[in-house]
Design a protein around this motif. Structure first.
Motif, PDB file in Angstrom:
ATOM      1  N   VAL A   1       0.839  -1.198   0.000  1.00 24.33           N
ATOM      2  CA  VAL A   1       0.000   0.000   0.000  1.00 24.33           C
ATOM      3  C   VAL A   1       0.875   1.250   0.000  1.00 24.33           C
ATOM      4  O   VAL A   1       0.647   2.195  -0.769  1.00 24.33           O
ATOM      5  CB  VAL A   1      -0.951   0.001   1.213  1.00 24.33           C
ATOM      6  CG1 VAL A   1      -1.728   1.317   1.291  1.00 24.33           C
ATOM      7  CG2 VAL A   1      -1.919  -1.171   1.139  1.00 24.33           C
TER       8      VAL A   1
ATOM      9  N   VAL B   1      -3.813   5.057   2.900  1.00 25.56           N
ATOM     10  CA  VAL B   1      -3.516   3.839   3.662  1.00 25.56           C
ATOM     11  C   VAL B   1      -4.781   3.325   4.346  1.00 25.56           C
ATOM     12  O   VAL B   1      -5.074   2.114   4.323  1.00 25.56           O
ATOM     13  CB  VAL B   1      -2.412   4.106   4.699  1.00 25.56           C
ATOM     14  CG1 VAL B   1      -2.252   2.910   5.635  1.00 25.56           C
ATOM     15  CG2 VAL B   1      -1.090   4.409   4.003  1.00 25.56           C
TER      16      VAL B   1
ATOM     17  N   ASN C   1      -7.236   1.648   1.842  1.00 27.11           N
ATOM     18  CA  ASN C   1      -6.724   0.507   1.090  1.00 27.11           C
ATOM     19  C   ASN C   1      -6.228  -0.642   1.960  1.00 27.11           C
ATOM     20  O   ASN C   1      -6.037  -1.755   1.455  1.00 27.11           O
ATOM     21  CB  ASN C   1      -5.628   0.970   0.129  1.00 27.11           C
ATOM     22  CG  ASN C   1      -6.207   1.768  -1.023  1.00 27.11           C
ATOM     23  OD1 ASN C   1      -7.097   1.297  -1.720  1.00 27.11           O
ATOM     24  ND2 ASN C   1      -5.726   2.995  -1.201  1.00 27.11           N
TER      25      ASN C   1
ATOM     26  N   TYR D   1      -6.475  -0.545  -5.906  1.00 29.51           N
ATOM     27  CA  TYR D   1      -6.604   0.332  -4.747  1.00 29.51           C
ATOM     28  C   TYR D   1      -7.471   1.539  -5.083  1.00 29.51           C
ATOM     29  O   TYR D   1      -7.541   1.987  -6.230  1.00 29.51           O
ATOM     30  CB  TYR D   1      -5.228   0.823  -4.300  1.00 29.51           C
ATOM     31  CG  TYR D   1      -4.335  -0.240  -3.700  1.00 29.51           C
ATOM     32  CD1 TYR D   1      -4.844  -1.269  -2.919  1.00 29.51           C
ATOM     33  CD2 TYR D   1      -2.956  -0.213  -3.917  1.00 29.51           C
ATOM     34  CE1 TYR D   1      -4.016  -2.229  -2.360  1.00 29.51           C
ATOM     35  CE2 TYR D   1      -2.121  -1.170  -3.364  1.00 29.51           C
ATOM     36  CZ  TYR D   1      -2.659  -2.180  -2.587  1.00 29.51           C
ATOM     37  OH  TYR D   1      -1.833  -3.133  -2.046  1.00 29.51           O
TER      38      TYR D   1
END
Length: 304
Positions: free
Chosen positions: A54, A83, A86, A109
C-alpha cells in the motif's frame, strides 16, 4: 516467586522487573512480565506484510494525487487516507527481501474519494469502458480538446466546462535480474475547454468505444482509472475512484501462500496453534516456522 529475610525483607514496591510485597511479616518477590504482546502474532504479521505494498503504491502515485481525498478529518493527510481505505482491500503480500528491493505490485486500490458522481466502468482487464458519453464523436489522432469537451458537456449532465478528466495508468513491470516486481506511474489530464483547439493528447485511456470514453490498446499488465475533478470555491472536488486491475501477476502476491512466504521472511508467526481463541487467519491449518526493482518515477501532472 521467592521469600526474602533480613534487611532486604523491608523492601516493597517494584525495582526493575521485580515486585516486592509484604505479607505476614515476610517479603515475597515476584518477577513482573514486562512484555505481554506478541510482536509476531498472526494479525500483526498480516498487517505488516500487506502494509508495505500500500505504501509503495502511494509513494509512486503521490505526485499525481494532490487533493485526491476531498474531505479529510482534521490531522489526516492524503497519505493517511490512502492507507486507511486501502488496508481494507484484499491484501497484497510482499516479503522483506522484495520490499528492500523496491517492490510494488499494482492492485485495484482506491485512489480518490470525493463528492462528485463516480465514473462507472464496465468490462474487465484491458476492456474497461466508462459511462462518459461521446455522442457522435469518434476520437481520432486529429480530435481537438474543444471537440472532445463539447461532446462531453453536451452528452453528460454531470460535466461542465472547466472540469477535468484525468486518466491514471500504472504499468506492472518485473526486474529481469532480480525478479522483483515494480511499477511505472503516469497520468494524462484534459480540462474541458470549448476554445482549446490543440489536439487531444493521445492516450490509451481516451479512446471512443461504443460511443463512450474507454481504454484501447494493450498496456500489458497494468491498472488504470479515470477521475472527474472540479474546482469549486478554491476547493478541488473529485469523484471516488479505484484502479481497475488488468494485472496477471497480482494473484501471485495474494492468498495464504503469499502471506506465509512474506511472514516467514520477517520471522514466522509465533501464535500457539493449540491455544483456543488465539489470532488466526481463519483457516484450519498452520505452518511452522539491493538493486531497486525499477524507477518508480511518476509522469504526468501533479494536480487533479
Amino acid at each position: 516467586m521467592a521469600i526474602l529475610h533480613g534487611i532486604i525483607s523491608k523492601m516493597s514496591g517494584s525495582v526493575g522487573s521485580l515486585t516486592f510485597q509484604n505479607s505476614n511479616g515476610m517479603t515475597i518477590v515476584r518477577e513482573r512480565i514486562t512484555q505481554i504482546r506478541n510482536p509476531r502474532s498472526q494479525a500483526q504479521m498480516q498487517t505488516r506484510t500487506k502494509f508495505t505494498n500500500v505504501v509503495a503504491m502511494y509513494r509512486g502515485i503521490r505526485p499525481l494525487l494532490n487533493s485526491g481525498f476531498e474531505s479529510k478529518p482534521n490531522g489526516l493527510s492524503d497519505y493517511n487516507m490512502f492507507v486507511k481505505v486501502n488496508m481494507q482491500k484484499q491484501p497484497v503480500y510482499l516479503t522483506k527481501q522484495q520490499v528492500a528491493g523496491g517492490a510494488c505490485v499494482c492492485a485495484p486500490y482506491q485512489i480518490t474519494q470525493g463528492s462528485l458522481p463516480a465514473i462507472v466502468t464496465t468490462g474487465t482487464g484491458q476492456n474497461g469502458v466508462t459511462d462518459i458519453l461521446l455522442g457522435s464523436l469518434s476520437i481520432t489522432t486529429a480530435t481537438t480538446v474543444a471537440q472532445f469537451s463539447k461532446a462531453i458537456v453536451d452528452n453528460n449532465p454531470d460535466y461542465r466546462y472547466g472540469d477535468q478528466i484525468s486518466y491514471f495508468l500504472v504499468k506492472q513491470k518485473v526486474n529481469a535480474e532480480t525478479n522483483i516486481p515494480y511499477c511505472q506511474f503516469s497520468a494524462v489530464k484534459v480540462v474541458l475547454d470549448a476554445s482549446d483547439n490543440s489536439v487531444l493528447e493521445h492516450s490509451s485511456g481516451f479512446a471512443s468505444i461504443d460511443g463512450k470514453v474507454g481504454h484501447a490498446g494493450n498496456d500489458g499488465d497494468c491498472a488504470y482509472a479515470w477521475v472527474h475533478s472540479r474546482k469549486s470555491d478554491n476547493k478541488v472536488l473529485v469523484s471516488s475512484q479505484s484502479l481497475i486491475s488488468a494485472n496477471s501477476i497480482l494473484t501471485e502476491y495474494q492468498g495464504d501462500i503469499a502471506f506465509n512466504m512474506a511472514s516467514s521472511s520477517y520471522g514466522q508467526s509465533t501464535d500457539i496453534f493449540l491455544n483456543p481463541g488465539a489470532d488466526s487467519a481463519g483457516g484450519s491449518s498452520s505452518t511452522g516456522g539491493d538493486d531497486n526493482g525499477g524507477g518508480n518515477g511518476a509522469g504526468g501532472n501533479d494536480t487533479l
